[in-house]
Design an enzyme around this catalytic site. Structure first.
Site, mmCIF file in Angstrom:
data_model
loop_
_atom_site.group_PDB
_atom_site.id
_atom_site.type_symbol
_atom_site.label_atom_id
_atom_site.label_comp_id
_atom_site.label_asym_id
_atom_site.label_seq_id
_atom_site.Cartn_x
_atom_site.Cartn_y
_atom_site.Cartn_z
ATOM 1 N N GLU A 268 -17.642 -52.253 1.538
ATOM 2 C CA GLU A 268 -16.611 -53.185 1.952
ATOM 3 C C GLU A 268 -16.019 -52.710 2.942
ATOM 4 O O GLU A 268 -14.812 -52.251 2.973
ATOM 5 C CB GLU A 268 -15.670 -53.026 0.592
ATOM 6 C CG GLU A 268 -15.958 -53.483 -0.738
ATOM 7 C CD GLU A 268 -15.303 -53.093 -1.975
ATOM 8 O OE1 GLU A 268 -14.177 -52.250 -1.503
ATOM 9 O OE2 GLU A 268 -15.281 -53.392 -2.782
ATOM 10 N N CYS A 337 14.319 -50.843 17.886
ATOM 11 C CA CYS A 337 15.650 -50.006 17.973
ATOM 12 C C CYS A 337 15.645 -48.853 16.895
ATOM 13 O O CYS A 337 16.349 -48.828 16.027
ATOM 14 C CB CYS A 337 16.762 -50.752 17.800
ATOM 15 S SG CYS A 337 17.027 -51.473 19.535
HETATM 16 N N1 LLP Z 1 -12.162 -51.434 -0.041
HETATM 17 C C1 LLP Z 1 -10.927 -51.267 -0.691
HETATM 18 C C2 LLP Z 1 -10.990 -51.304 -2.272
HETATM 19 C C3 LLP Z 1 -9.822 -50.773 -0.019
HETATM 20 O O1 LLP Z 1 -8.842 -50.452 -0.699
HETATM 21 C C4 LLP Z 1 -10.079 -50.681 1.510
HETATM 22 C C5 LLP Z 1 -8.865 -50.175 2.337
HETATM 23 C C6 LLP Z 1 -11.227 -51.096 2.055
HETATM 24 C C7 LLP Z 1 -12.502 -51.240 1.118
HETATM 25 C C8 LLP Z 1 -11.413 -51.012 3.494
HETATM 26 O O2 LLP Z 1 -11.160 -49.571 3.795
HETATM 27 P P1 LLP Z 1 -11.378 -49.209 5.287
HETATM 28 O O3 LLP Z 1 -13.178 -49.657 5.592
HETATM 29 O O4 LLP Z 1 -10.827 -50.259 6.368
HETATM 30 O O5 LLP Z 1 -11.449 -48.079 5.875
HETATM 31 N N2 LLP Z 1 -3.433 -49.554 6.555
HETATM 32 C C9 LLP Z 1 -4.319 -48.291 6.527
HETATM 33 C C10 LLP Z 1 -5.695 -48.463 6.017
HETATM 34 C C11 LLP Z 1 -5.354 -48.982 4.456
HETATM 35 C C12 LLP Z 1 -6.887 -48.994 3.637
HETATM 36 C C13 LLP Z 1 -6.595 -49.715 2.257
HETATM 37 N N3 LLP Z 1 -7.683 -49.689 1.601
HETATM 38 C C14 LLP Z 1 -4.637 -47.747 8.013
HETATM 39 O O6 LLP Z 1 -4.236 -48.485 8.727
HETATM 40 O O7 LLP Z 1 -5.362 -46.792 8.042
#
Ligand code: LLP
Length: 410
Positions: A268, A337
């Site tokens: 994913e 701000c």
């Molecule tokens: N699958 C599940 C169940 C997840 O919770 C997430 C991300 C992903 C896949 C995808 O993960 P990735 O490939 O993007 O690492 N806002 C944070 C990242 C939060 C990720 C939450 N879950 C940031 O900007 O680093």
């Protein structure tokens, strides 16, 4: 993004002209890079029945999802609202895995009605699910393998203190609930975090899931989640997808041979597919020299890119308008701000007021985490597709700010 004849372009589309046409600040995504990332994952796991479920929380524009659909990915969604965007983009509900956390059972029922694949991460919800559907609706179980991984504690999800998943230590309880309610489990899932530096974590997690999988007879897929580390600066450590592909493919094939069935292997990815494909372009409104530093104040900020302030994350930057200027050291800050630093102590070609600053890795969790803080407007989004700039989201206007405000008589 390339520098040619002293001008930056993406697929031949000139960035300064693009910023002039659509205004700043502006999110721009490169469809070629997205397609490249999808293909490189496929290559790394070729030989296996590998399925990519794009974690759309990273970038949820319906046109990006249409592109993903065309590239043949499925979707990982975490809310019913994300599912609706995915369905609008044309995804078959069967290709959408719904992996919520802390939602009411009503939302799960809605997801079943939409025909999504259901991932359950809580024994109490599983009991309600079993009671209602028995073996008529298959489901996937999210296991918490108790592995500490991820680039920041706020994005680590597989450790013992995390709210996600059903603990691997609760396996006996889990099996009792499944057996008693005659639940059809078709998948096992884990996701231990984001920005995972050590690829060994995936192997460790896989072994835990293989052990768990031996307890289930009717599996169709095992989903290893995501967390692949992308580059945020030159020379950064990244997940070596080919090396990981080789190692995991081998252990997955061995497991399938033992299980007696060729299972599908799911991932994913969010960041891996879109982080490096996206840029946030902002204009230098002001240069301010203080006794301590030289600030470049841009027409953007944490309302458009919260990652530096929220996770202390590093986003590389460059001065698009002055590629041959002398290098100087700046702190690039937003117009919000409160302390709103996008990057400190950055070596940039001399910045003049009016120059365009390009901020990298703005494809994942940039727009999708944006807000109207300070009542600022969200920028437009552009997709560069086949050498052409396509507007995929209009810049907000004051009408958007007022849309749901109710003005009472006083
Ligand atoms: N699958 C599940 C169940 C997840 O919770 C997430 C991300 C992903 C896949 C995808 O993960 P990735 O490939 O993007 O690492 N806002 C944070 C990242 C939060 C990720 C939450 N879950 C940031 O900007 O680093």
């Amino acid at each position: 993004m390339k520098l040619e004849n002293n001008r930056y372009n993406i697929q031949g589309v000139d960035i300064e002209e693009l910023c002039q046409e659509y205004g700043t600040s502006l999110y721009v995504y490169d469809a070629e890079k997205i397609s490249h990332q999808v293909n490189s994952m496929r290559k790394a796991f070729k030989g296996l029945e590998m399925r990519i479920k794009f974690a759309m929380k990273a970038l949820s524009n319906v046109s990006i999802l249409k592109l993903m659909n065309k590239l043949g990915t499925g979707l990982d969604v975490v809310s019913i609202q994300e599912a609706h965007i995915g369905l609008r983009a044309g995804f078959d509900p069967n290709d959408i895995l719904y992996s919520p956390n802390s939602v009411s059972f009503n939302e799960i029922q809605e997801a079943v009605q939409l025909g999504l694949r259901i991932n359950i991460d809580n024994i109490s919800i599983l009991e309600q699910f079993g009671h209602e559907y028995h073996n008529t609706v298959p489901c996937c179980i999210r296991i918490n393998p108790h592995i500490m991984a991820g680039g920041h504690t706020n994005i680590s999800t597989g450790h013992i203190d995390s709210k996600f998943g059903i603990s691997i230590l609760q396996m006996r309880h889990l099996l009792r609930v499944i057996k008693t309610n005659n639940i059809h489990v078709e998948g096992l899932h884990m996701h231990t975090g984001s920005d995972i530096l050590d690829a060994e974590v995936f192997i460790q997690g896989a072994n835990i899931l293989f052990d768990a999988a031996r307890e289930f007879e009717n599996l169709k897929y095992i989903d290893f989640g995501s967390g692949f580390k992308v580059a945020y600066r030159d020379g950064d450590v990244t997940t070596d997808i080919n090396a990981l592909g080789k190692r995991l493919s081998k252990s997955f094939s061995n497991f399938c041979a033992e299980y007696g069935q060729e299972l599908e292997i799911w991932f994913e990815p969010g960041k891996y597919l879109v982080s490096e494909a996206g840029f946030l372009f902002a204009k230098a409104n002001v240069i301010k020299t203080t006794p301590a530093t030289v600030f470049v104040g841009v027409d953007s900020g944490m309302n458009h890119l919260i990652r530096p302030m929220m996770y202390n994350s590093y986003h590389d930057m460059l001065n698009i308008s002055n590629p041959n200027g002398t290098f100087r050291v700046y702190s690039v800050v937003g117009y919000i701000c409160e302390t709103d630093t996008l990057g400190s102590d950055r070596k940039l070609n001399e910045v003049r007021e009016g120059d365009i600053i390009g901020i990298k890795n703005a494809g994942a969790y940039a727009f999708s985490m944006s807000s109207n803080y300070n009542s600022r407007l969200r920028p437009a989004e552009i997709l560069i597709l086949d050498g052409q700039a396509k507007l995929i989201r209009k810049r907000e206007t004051m009408d958007d700010i007022f849309r749901n405000m109710v003005e009472i008589e006083l």
